[in-house]
Structure formats: structure tokens, C-alpha cells
Design an enzyme around this catalytic site. Structure first.
Site, PDB file in Angstrom:
ATOM      1  N   ASP A  37       0.983  -1.219   0.065  1.00  0.00           N
ATOM      2  CA  ASP A  37      -0.053   0.070  -0.125  1.00  0.00           C
ATOM      3  C   ASP A  37       0.846   1.254  -0.157  1.00  0.00           C
ATOM      4  O   ASP A  37       1.942   1.139   0.462  1.00  0.00           O
ATOM      5  CB  ASP A  37      -0.777   0.032   1.365  1.00  0.00           C
ATOM      6  N   ASP A  59       3.931   2.938  -4.059  1.00  0.00           N
ATOM      7  CA  ASP A  59       3.048   3.793  -4.766  1.00  0.00           C
ATOM      8  C   ASP A  59       3.084   3.244  -6.129  1.00  0.00           C
ATOM      9  O   ASP A  59       4.102   3.418  -6.955  1.00  0.00           O
ATOM     10  CB  ASP A  59       3.652   5.141  -4.684  1.00  0.00           C
ATOM     11  N   VAL A  60       1.911   2.710  -6.736  1.00  0.00           N
ATOM     12  CA  VAL A  60       1.756   2.144  -7.832  1.00  0.00           C
ATOM     13  C   VAL A  60       2.123   3.201  -9.039  1.00  0.00           C
ATOM     14  O   VAL A  60       2.117   2.588 -10.043  1.00  0.00           O
ATOM     15  CB  VAL A  60       0.579   1.306  -8.189  1.00  0.00           C
ATOM     16  N   ASN A  86      -5.071  -3.513  -7.225  1.00  0.00           N
ATOM     17  CA  ASN A  86      -6.266  -3.344  -6.693  1.00  0.00           C
ATOM     18  C   ASN A  86      -6.190  -1.898  -6.414  1.00  0.00           C
ATOM     19  O   ASN A  86      -7.442  -1.161  -6.045  1.00  0.00           O
ATOM     20  CB  ASN A  86      -6.363  -4.115  -5.439  1.00  0.00           C
ATOM     21  N   TYR A 151     -12.674   8.423 -13.273  1.00  0.00           N
ATOM     22  CA  TYR A 151     -12.724   7.100 -12.529  1.00  0.00           C
ATOM     23  C   TYR A 151     -13.270   5.920 -13.683  1.00  0.00           C
ATOM     24  O   TYR A 151     -12.457   4.991 -13.886  1.00  0.00           O
ATOM     25  CB  TYR A 151     -13.791   6.982 -11.292  1.00  0.00           C
ATOM     26  N   LYS A 155     -11.354   3.043 -15.462  1.00  0.00           N
ATOM     27  CA  LYS A 155     -11.653   1.306 -15.485  1.00  0.00           C
ATOM     28  C   LYS A 155     -12.225   0.894 -16.910  1.00  0.00           C
ATOM     29  O   LYS A 155     -11.745  -0.265 -16.965  1.00  0.00           O
ATOM     30  CB  LYS A 155     -12.901   1.420 -14.335  1.00  0.00           C
ATOM     31  N   THR A 186     -17.003   0.574   0.962  1.00  0.00           N
ATOM     32  CA  THR A 186     -15.792   0.676   1.697  1.00  0.00           C
ATOM     33  C   THR A 186     -15.691   2.124   1.783  1.00  0.00           C
ATOM     34  O   THR A 186     -16.282   2.968   1.379  1.00  0.00           O
ATOM     35  CB  THR A 186     -14.578   0.164   0.629  1.00  0.00           C
TER      36      THR A 186
HETATM   37  N1  LIG Z   1     -15.716   0.663  -3.469  1.00  0.00           N
HETATM   38  C1  LIG Z   1     -16.425   0.268  -4.286  1.00  0.00           C
HETATM   39  O1  LIG Z   1     -17.610   0.595  -4.642  1.00  0.00           O
HETATM   40  C2  LIG Z   1     -15.621  -0.238  -5.692  1.00  0.00           C
HETATM   41  C3  LIG Z   1     -16.430  -0.714  -6.691  1.00  0.00           C
HETATM   42  C4  LIG Z   1     -15.783  -1.071  -7.710  1.00  0.00           C
HETATM   43  C5  LIG Z   1     -14.128  -1.303  -7.732  1.00  0.00           C
HETATM   44  N2  LIG Z   1     -13.722  -0.657  -6.830  1.00  0.00           N
HETATM   45  C6  LIG Z   1     -12.335  -0.629  -6.927  1.00  0.00           C
HETATM   46  O2  LIG Z   1     -11.641  -1.601  -6.026  1.00  0.00           O
HETATM   47  C7  LIG Z   1     -10.288  -1.167  -5.594  1.00  0.00           C
HETATM   48  C8  LIG Z   1     -10.228  -0.966  -3.923  1.00  0.00           C
HETATM   49  O3  LIG Z   1     -11.046   0.045  -3.696  1.00  0.00           O
HETATM   50  P1  LIG Z   1     -11.620   0.198  -2.087  1.00  0.00           P
HETATM   51  O4  LIG Z   1     -13.060   0.268  -2.206  1.00  0.00           O
HETATM   52  O5  LIG Z   1     -11.310  -1.137  -1.112  1.00  0.00           O
HETATM   53  O6  LIG Z   1     -10.981   1.671  -1.537  1.00  0.00           O
HETATM   54  P2  LIG Z   1     -10.279   2.059  -0.195  1.00  0.00           P
HETATM   55  O7  LIG Z   1     -10.177   3.437  -0.558  1.00  0.00           O
HETATM   56  O8  LIG Z   1     -10.956   1.470   0.730  1.00  0.00           O
HETATM   57  O9  LIG Z   1      -8.692   1.403  -0.231  1.00  0.00           O
HETATM   58  C9  LIG Z   1      -7.832   1.665  -1.506  1.00  0.00           C
HETATM   59  C10 LIG Z   1      -6.350   1.680  -0.835  1.00  0.00           C
HETATM   60  O10 LIG Z   1      -5.651   1.704  -1.991  1.00  0.00           O
HETATM   61  C11 LIG Z   1      -4.592   2.536  -1.485  1.00  0.00           C
HETATM   62  N3  LIG Z   1      -3.810   3.268  -2.528  1.00  0.00           N
HETATM   63  C12 LIG Z   1      -4.347   4.667  -3.018  1.00  0.00           C
HETATM   64  N4  LIG Z   1      -3.634   5.011  -3.782  1.00  0.00           N
HETATM   65  C13 LIG Z   1      -2.279   4.326  -3.753  1.00  0.00           C
HETATM   66  C14 LIG Z   1      -1.312   4.152  -4.651  1.00  0.00           C
HETATM   67  N5  LIG Z   1      -0.895   5.356  -5.449  1.00  0.00           N
HETATM   68  N6  LIG Z   1      -0.388   3.162  -4.521  1.00  0.00           N
HETATM   69  C15 LIG Z   1      -0.586   2.234  -3.644  1.00  0.00           C
HETATM   70  N7  LIG Z   1      -1.799   2.229  -2.824  1.00  0.00           N
HETATM   71  C16 LIG Z   1      -2.926   3.223  -3.004  1.00  0.00           C
HETATM   72  C17 LIG Z   1      -5.150   3.223  -0.451  1.00  0.00           C
HETATM   73  O11 LIG Z   1      -3.985   3.694   0.678  1.00  0.00           O
HETATM   74  C18 LIG Z   1      -5.996   2.287   0.368  1.00  0.00           C
HETATM   75  O12 LIG Z   1      -5.448   1.535   1.214  1.00  0.00           O
HETATM   76  C19 LIG Z   1      -9.963   0.463  -6.303  1.00  0.00           C
HETATM   77  O13 LIG Z   1      -9.342  -0.069  -7.460  1.00  0.00           O
HETATM   78  C20 LIG Z   1     -11.586   0.654  -6.794  1.00  0.00           C
HETATM   79  O14 LIG Z   1     -11.547   1.355  -7.691  1.00  0.00           O
HETATM   80  C21 LIG Z   1     -14.116  -0.096  -5.573  1.00  0.00           C
END
Ligand SMILES: NC(=O)c1ccc[n+]([C@@H]2O[C@H](COP(=O)([O-])OP(=O)(O)OC[C@H]3O[C@@H](n4cnc5c(N)ncnc54)[C@H](O)[C@@H]3O)[C@@H](O)[C@H]2O)c1
Length: 255
Positions: A37, A59-60, A86, A151, A155, A186
Site C-alpha cells: 500500500d 506507490d503504484v 487493486n 474514474y 476503469k 468501503t
Molecule cells: N468500493 C467500491 O464501490 C468499488 C467498486 C468497484 C471497484 N472498486 C475498486 O476496488 C479497488 C479498491 O477500492 P476500495 O473500495 O477498497 O478503496 P479504499 O479506499 O478502501 O482502499 C484503497 C487502498 O488503495 C490505497 N492506495 C491509494 N492510492 C495508492 C497508490 N498510489 N499506490 C498504492 N496504494 C494506493 C489506499 O491507501 C487504500 O489502502 C479500487 O481499485 C476501486 O476502484 C471499488
């Protein structure tokens, strides 16, 4: 099973939310997992909570850090079988209120970051005898979605990237798939509910009602995690280039 035979996985953005649930599910299924992370302390804490997990913060958006993540995983765990890009961020704003800096904030993590993770993990997975990559995309990637246009565009590109890589890597023993969740409860969504309500003219709490109407309820991180594990299962050896939707029917219905 020796530690070099045990399957291993990298999950980015896995200090919390969907990423942590994926890491937990994979651990339960016998993987050794790299928690990674941008938040290094949270990454270390999450890894300490999972048996056999290690933490390699990254940091990705940064190519050198992504290379170091993959190299570190192979060095410390002996092999790489699965990459789950992710990490993601979101902003809530109509496109005409989105300036280039905001656009790049979203696309640099959600698209460039996924490209880098897939790009550098694939050779390591091939060197380990083949495996999987499962990107966390979104149903917004296949539907116009007001208020999250940057966003959704990122995607959409991730879905296409997965499909292209699936073809390019098919004969190299690497399957590449994507999951397309609807709204999951989340921080990514819940922290922005008030912004959605503001733009949509909904009363406080109205966003929850909209979600209940459109997809029954919020999805859970664990549901996404099980979909990832399903796609990565060696039993699904011919499933590649697919985009698996899990959204309670949100994207399949007009009313
Ligand atoms: N929550 C939803 O409704 C949902 C729906 C579809 C897809 N997603 C996708 O699922 C994935 C996870 O989302 P989530 O809901 O768990 O979000 P979240 O905000 O709970 O967690 C995201 C994590 O990514 C980390 N992060 C952010 N920028 C970063 C970087 N540059 N390098 C490394 N880590 C980084 C953050 O520190 C955090 O721990 C994302 O790709 C999101 O787009 C989420």
C-alpha cells in the site's frame, strides 16, 4: 509444501477495504501474500495481521517502486503466482468540473498503476511457471456513470488492458481477468456519499436509499475477494480475458 512451492500473490492497495479482503481470502486459501500500500504503516499493520504475509509498501504510480515490489516479492517468497492490481482512488465531480490535475490524479493510480503492475508482474509469473493476474475494475468501466467520469474512463481502459494482455499472454501460461464490482461499502464510496448526495440533490442518507433501490444493498469486500479467488483458481484454466460483474443487478437493468 515447502515455502518455495506455496503459491504467492501481490495485492496492491491492500492495507484496507477490498484489497485487504482479497489478501485475507487468498491467505485462507493457502497463498503467501504480499500486502502493498502507499500507506507504509498501514501496510505493515495489515501484513502483521495475516499469517505468512509480508509488507512491501509501494506507490503504484512510480515505476521504480513497482519494479522493486515485484523483485522484492520474488526475492522474499521465492516465486510469484498472482498479481492483483487493486489500488485505486476516486473523485466525485462532473467532467466539466474536472481539471487536468484531478483527471491525472485518478488515471495515474487507476490506469497507469495497473499497467505498471501487470507489466512488471507478468515476466515474474512466467518465470514461476505461469499463473494469474486479476485486475479490480468496476461496472463504471462499461457504463457511462455521471459524477465519476475520470474514474469510469480509467476503469474502462483497465478492462481493455486486461483483455489485450489475456491474448498476448495466453501462450505463456498467464491468465488475465478483471472483476467489475458495483458499489461496495468501503471508504472509497462511504467517504464520498455526502458529495454524491450534494450533486444528486438527495437528502442526507439518501445515497444509501439510491444504492438499495439500484443494487439491493452495498456489496461487501469479501464478495469481491471470492470472485478474485474464483478467477485465479487453477481449475478455471480456460477463463481468461473475461470481465466478471458482481453488482446485484445494477448494470443489467434499466429500472
Ligand atoms: N468500493 C467500491 O464501490 C468499488 C467498486 C468497484 C471497484 N472498486 C475498486 O476496488 C479497488 C479498491 O477500492 P476500495 O473500495 O477498497 O478503496 P479504499 O479506499 O478502501 O482502499 C484503497 C487502498 O488503495 C490505497 N492506495 C491509494 N492510492 C495508492 C497508490 N498510489 N499506490 C498504492 N496504494 C494506493 C489506499 O491507501 C487504500 O489502502 C479500487 O481499485 C476501486 O476502484 C471499488
Amino acid at each position: 509444501m515447502s515455502s518455495t512451492q506455496q503459491r504467492t500473490a501481490i495485492v496492491t492497495g491492500s492495507a484496507k477495504g477490498i484489497g485487504l479482503a482479497v489478501a485475507t481470502e487468498l491467505t485462507a486459501r493457502g497463498y503467501r501474500v504480499v500486502i502493498s500500500d502507499i500507506d507504509a504503516e498501514a501496510s505493515d499493520r495489515a501484513a502483521a495481521s495475516l499469517e505468512g504475509a509480508i509488507s512491501i509498501p509501494c506507490d503504484v504510480r512510480d515505476e521504480e517502486q513497482v519494479k522493486a515490489l515485484v523483485d522484492g516479492a520474488v526475492e522474499q517468497l521465492g516465486r510469484l503466482d498472482l498479481m492483483v492490481p487493486n489500488a485505486g482512488v476516486a473523485i466525485v465531480a462532473p467532467l466539466l468540473e474536472t481539471d487536468l490535475a484531478a483527471w491525472r490524479t485518478v488515471t495515474s493510480v487507476n490506469l497507469d498503476g495497473v499497467f505498471l503492475c501487470l507489466r512488471y508482474a507478468a515476466p515474474a509469473i512466467m518465470a514461476s511457471g505461469g499463473g494469474n493476474m486479476v485486475a479490480i475494475a468496476s461496472v463504471t468501466g462499461v457504463n457511462g456513470t455521471a459524477l465519476v467520469g475520470s474514474y469510469a474512463a480509467a476503469k474502462a481502459a483497465v478492462i481493455n488492458l486486461s483483455k489485450t494482455l489475456a491474448v498476448e499472454l495466453r501462450d505463456h501460461g498467464v491468465r488475465v481477468n478483471a472483476v467489475l464490482p458495483g458499489f461496495i461499502g468501503t471508504d472509497l464510496v462511504m467517504d464520498r456519499a455526502a458529495e454524491f448526495e450534494g450533486y444528486l440533490g438527495l437528502p442526507a442518507g439518501g445515497f444509501d436509499g439510491l444504492i438499495a433501490q439500484k443494487q439491493g444493498r452495498y456489496g461487501t469486500p469479501e464478495e469481491v475477494a471470492r470472485a478474485v479467488a474464483f478467477l485465479a483458481d487453477p481449475e478455471q484454466g480456460w477463463v481468461t480475458g473475461t470481465a466478471l460483474t458482481l453488482d446485484g443487478g445494477l448494470s443489467g437493468s434499466l429500472l
